[in-house]
Design a protein around this motif. Structure first.
Motif, PDB file in Angstrom:
ATOM      1  N   UNK A  20      -5.281  -7.158  12.042  1.00  8.78           N
ATOM      2  CA  UNK A  20      -4.259  -8.125  11.648  1.00  8.78           C
ATOM      3  C   UNK A  20      -4.359  -8.433  10.162  1.00  8.78           C
ATOM      4  N   UNK A  21      -5.584  -8.476   9.633  1.00 11.33           N
ATOM      5  CA  UNK A  21      -5.766  -8.746   8.216  1.00 11.33           C
ATOM      6  C   UNK A  21      -5.111  -7.661   7.364  1.00 11.33           C
ATOM      7  N   UNK A  22      -5.253  -6.406   7.781  1.00 11.87           N
ATOM      8  CA  UNK A  22      -4.604  -5.314   7.042  1.00 11.87           C
ATOM      9  C   UNK A  22      -3.093  -5.459   7.064  1.00 11.87           C
ATOM     10  N   UNK A  23      -2.552  -5.877   8.213  1.00 14.56           N
ATOM     11  CA  UNK A  23      -1.104  -6.051   8.302  1.00 14.56           C
ATOM     12  C   UNK A  23      -0.629  -7.191   7.400  1.00 14.56           C
ATOM     13  N   UNK A  24      -1.432  -8.256   7.321  1.00 15.70           N
ATOM     14  CA  UNK A  24      -1.059  -9.382   6.463  1.00 15.70           C
ATOM     15  C   UNK A  24      -1.024  -8.955   5.002  1.00 15.70           C
ATOM     16  N   UNK A  25      -2.069  -8.236   4.559  1.00 14.59           N
ATOM     17  CA  UNK A  25      -2.095  -7.781   3.168  1.00 14.59           C
ATOM     18  C   UNK A  25      -0.990  -6.769   2.892  1.00 14.59           C
ATOM     19  N   UNK A  26      -0.705  -5.891   3.859  1.00 14.28           N
ATOM     20  CA  UNK A  26       0.368  -4.914   3.677  1.00 14.28           C
ATOM     21  C   UNK A  26       1.708  -5.607   3.543  1.00 14.28           C
ATOM     22  N   UNK A  27       1.935  -6.623   4.381  1.00 11.77           N
ATOM     23  CA  UNK A  27       3.184  -7.378   4.291  1.00 11.77           C
ATOM     24  C   UNK A  27       3.298  -8.094   2.955  1.00 11.77           C
ATOM     25  N   UNK A  28       2.187  -8.722   2.525  1.00 12.40           N
ATOM     26  CA  UNK A  28       2.210  -9.432   1.242  1.00 12.40           C
ATOM     27  C   UNK A  28       2.495  -8.476   0.087  1.00 12.40           C
ATOM     28  N   UNK A  29       1.878  -7.309   0.125  1.00 10.46           N
ATOM     29  CA  UNK A  29       2.123  -6.321  -0.919  1.00 10.46           C
ATOM     30  C   UNK A  29       3.566  -5.838  -0.896  1.00 10.46           C
ATOM     31  N   UNK A  31       6.269  -7.449   0.150  1.00  8.62           N
ATOM     32  CA  UNK A  31       7.173  -8.473  -0.363  1.00  8.62           C
ATOM     33  C   UNK A  31       7.029  -8.625  -1.878  1.00  8.62           C
ATOM     34  N   UNK A  32       5.798  -8.485  -2.386  1.00  8.77           N
ATOM     35  CA  UNK A  32       5.605  -8.579  -3.832  1.00  8.77           C
ATOM     36  C   UNK A  32       6.313  -7.436  -4.547  1.00  8.77           C
ATOM     37  N   UNK A  33       6.157  -6.223  -4.034  1.00 10.07           N
ATOM     38  CA  UNK A  33       6.821  -5.061  -4.626  1.00 10.07           C
ATOM     39  C   UNK A  33       8.340  -5.222  -4.555  1.00 10.07           C
ATOM     40  N   UNK A  34       8.846  -5.688  -3.406  1.00 11.87           N
ATOM     41  CA  UNK A  34      10.286  -5.871  -3.249  1.00 11.87           C
ATOM     42  C   UNK A  34      10.815  -6.928  -4.207  1.00 11.87           C
ATOM     43  N   UNK A  35      10.077  -8.027  -4.361  1.00 11.50           N
ATOM     44  CA  UNK A  35      10.519  -9.104  -5.252  1.00 11.50           C
ATOM     45  C   UNK A  35      10.539  -8.642  -6.708  1.00 11.50           C
ATOM     46  N   UNK A  36       9.499  -7.926  -7.123  1.00  8.76           N
ATOM     47  CA  UNK A  36       9.444  -7.434  -8.498  1.00  8.76           C
ATOM     48  C   UNK A  36      10.576  -6.436  -8.753  1.00  8.76           C
ATOM     49  N   UNK A  37      10.775  -5.499  -7.826  1.00  6.96           N
ATOM     50  CA  UNK A  37      11.852  -4.524  -7.990  1.00  6.96           C
ATOM     51  C   UNK A  37      13.217  -5.177  -8.015  1.00  6.96           C
ATOM     52  N   UNK A  38      13.446  -6.121  -7.088  1.00  6.05           N
ATOM     53  CA  UNK A  38      14.728  -6.811  -7.054  1.00  6.05           C
ATOM     54  C   UNK A  38      14.980  -7.621  -8.305  1.00  6.05           C
ATOM     55  N   UNK A  57      12.054   0.079  -5.042  1.00  2.00           N
ATOM     56  CA  UNK A  57      10.656  -0.215  -5.345  1.00  2.00           C
ATOM     57  C   UNK A  57       9.769  -0.002  -4.120  1.00  2.00           C
ATOM     58  N   UNK A  58      10.197  -0.526  -2.978  1.00  3.00           N
ATOM     59  CA  UNK A  58       9.391  -0.384  -1.757  1.00  3.00           C
ATOM     60  C   UNK A  58       9.368   1.072  -1.301  1.00  3.00           C
ATOM     61  N   UNK A  59      10.509   1.763  -1.391  1.00  4.29           N
ATOM     62  CA  UNK A  59      10.544   3.169  -0.990  1.00  4.29           C
ATOM     63  C   UNK A  59       9.614   4.010  -1.854  1.00  4.29           C
ATOM     64  N   UNK A  60       9.603   3.742  -3.168  1.00  4.78           N
ATOM     65  CA  UNK A  60       8.733   4.498  -4.073  1.00  4.78           C
ATOM     66  C   UNK A  60       7.267   4.275  -3.729  1.00  4.78           C
ATOM     67  N   UNK A  61       6.885   3.031  -3.494  1.00  4.13           N
ATOM     68  CA  UNK A  61       5.497   2.740  -3.155  1.00  4.13           C
ATOM     69  C   UNK A  61       5.119   3.338  -1.803  1.00  4.13           C
ATOM     70  N   UNK A  62       6.068   3.352  -0.862  1.00  2.00           N
ATOM     71  CA  UNK A  62       5.791   3.940   0.452  1.00  2.00           C
ATOM     72  C   UNK A  62       5.539   5.435   0.334  1.00  2.00           C
TER      73      UNK A  62
END
Length: 367
Positions: A20-29, A31-38, A57-62
């Motif tokens: 669950x911790x990995x999922x939380x950090x992945x989600x936070x990352x 949203x941060x990438x999406x916010x910066x790109x947007x 931004x999210x697609x590139x990081x993925x």
């Protein structure tokens, strides 16, 4: 020197399971990438910059291997918020325009069939795909149905998913850029809710009824129930003057960024080598389907005198949730765009099994 965050981090690591911790950090990352790109795209003045920037931004990081993800429950909440925001721009005069839609919807269905047949032929003739794989990779929207049929049949599941996702990302990022390059601006859809925010009680009433409608449509299996249920309830309340409440701008903007992250994260887990393998097929099929859609958009514009921007998004061969998100970001008429995408969804959902059965029979006779 000990970091002041170390005690809190240790407590977090002990209290939350590792998965669950990995999922939380992945989600936070994500949203941060999406916010910066947007924010970066929005700062350039690009139409629908929040959408295009967050998706790219999210697609590139993925693709680069970062674990981009959005929780399913949060995605549903985001769809409800976007639906409420879409419905809040409806007025009685907007609803009165529904009478003019049957003609353009009929033209859209013809365009959808042409896209499926021509793009499928391209994938077979140029890239050597099997008939069924080409059909599923060519279907405009309806990605879930295409993947479901891919799983049930002996087809290239990865190829279908990559090609469909590439087309969705290209559309989400490319349409706003194309509008800006050609100097096209969307007509602003007037709304009383844009002037009067309404009381907190009105806003609570709007959100409660919209959420209930979204849950009901989802339960009965309505396509895009979370988004369209909330949109229909919100549009009904605003269209009949029952409320003037409107979601705060920052909530709508956050939902737009989050939904853009959902679209971009669909490429998560796709190895760059595999993406390169299907890149030509994705670009080629996107070019074919977009050219056909553009031809029918021009025909609709000159025949029925409908707005270019509204029609372009309504005829775009992408997932309905993402196209409705563009309608919100570009301030288009959500009733017009939504009616067309719902009609196409049902049409494609019916035609895919029919055409798949015909293709399967044909390939069996050949073998």
């Amino acid at each position: 020197m000990l970091s002041p965050l170390r005690p809190w981090r240790a407590l977090l690591n002990r209290s939350i399971p590792a998965s669950r911790r990995r999922r939380v950090w992945s989600f936070a990352e994500t949203m941060l990438v999406a916010a910066v790109g947007g924010a970066a795209f929005e700062a350039t003045g690009l139409p629908a910059g929040l959408v295009a920037g967050s998706v790219l931004a999210v697609a590139a990081m993925a693709v680069l291997g970062r674990p981009m993800m959005m929780p399913a429950n949060l995605t549903r909440a985001v769809l409800v918020i976007v639906g409420i925001a879409l419905g809040s721009v409806i007025t009685p005069s907007t609803i009165a325009g529904l009478a003019a839609y049957p003609q353009s919807i009929a033209l859209l269905l013809v365009a959808s069939l042409a896209i499926m047949l021509c793009t499928g032929y391209y994938l077979r003739a140029v890239h050597g795909w099997s008939g069924l794989s080409a059909l599923l990779g060519a279907s405009p929207g309806a990605l879930a149905q295409a993947i479901a049929l891919s799983i049930e049949n002996d087809v290239d599941i990865v190829g279908v998913t990559v090609v469909q996702t590439m087309r969705l990302v290209f559309l989400a990022a490319g349409l706003p850029i194309a509008f800006a390059l050609f100097g096209m601006s969307a007509p602003v859809v007037a709304s009383s809710a844009a002037v009067h925010a309404g009381s907190l009680l009105d806003l609570a009433f709007l959100c409660s009824l919209s959420t209930l409608a979204a849950v009901l449509l989802y339960k009965i299996g309505f396509p895009g129930g979370w988004l369209f249920g909330a949109m229909i309830a919100s549009a009904t309340l605003h269209g009949f003057g029952l409320t003037e409440a409107q979601l705060p701008r920052w909530i709508s903007a956050a939902a737009v960024v989050a939904l853009g992250a959902v679209t971009g994260s669909r490429l998560a887990g796709t190895a760059p080598r595999l993406l390169i393998r299907y890149f030509a097929a994705g670009c080629g099929s996107f070019a074919v389907s977009t050219a056909i859609a553009a031809a029918f958009v021009l025909l609709a514009v000159y025949t029925f005198r409908v707005p270019v921007t509204d029609t372009a998004v309504a005829f775009a061969p992408g997932a309905q949730e993402t196209m409705m998100l563009l309608a919100l970001a570009l301030r288009l008429d959500p009733v017009f765009v939504g009616a067309h995408h719902i009609a196409r969804y049902f049409f494609v959902s019916v035609m895919i099994p029919v055409l798949a059965a015909a293709v399967t029979r044909r390939e069996r006779r050949k073998s």
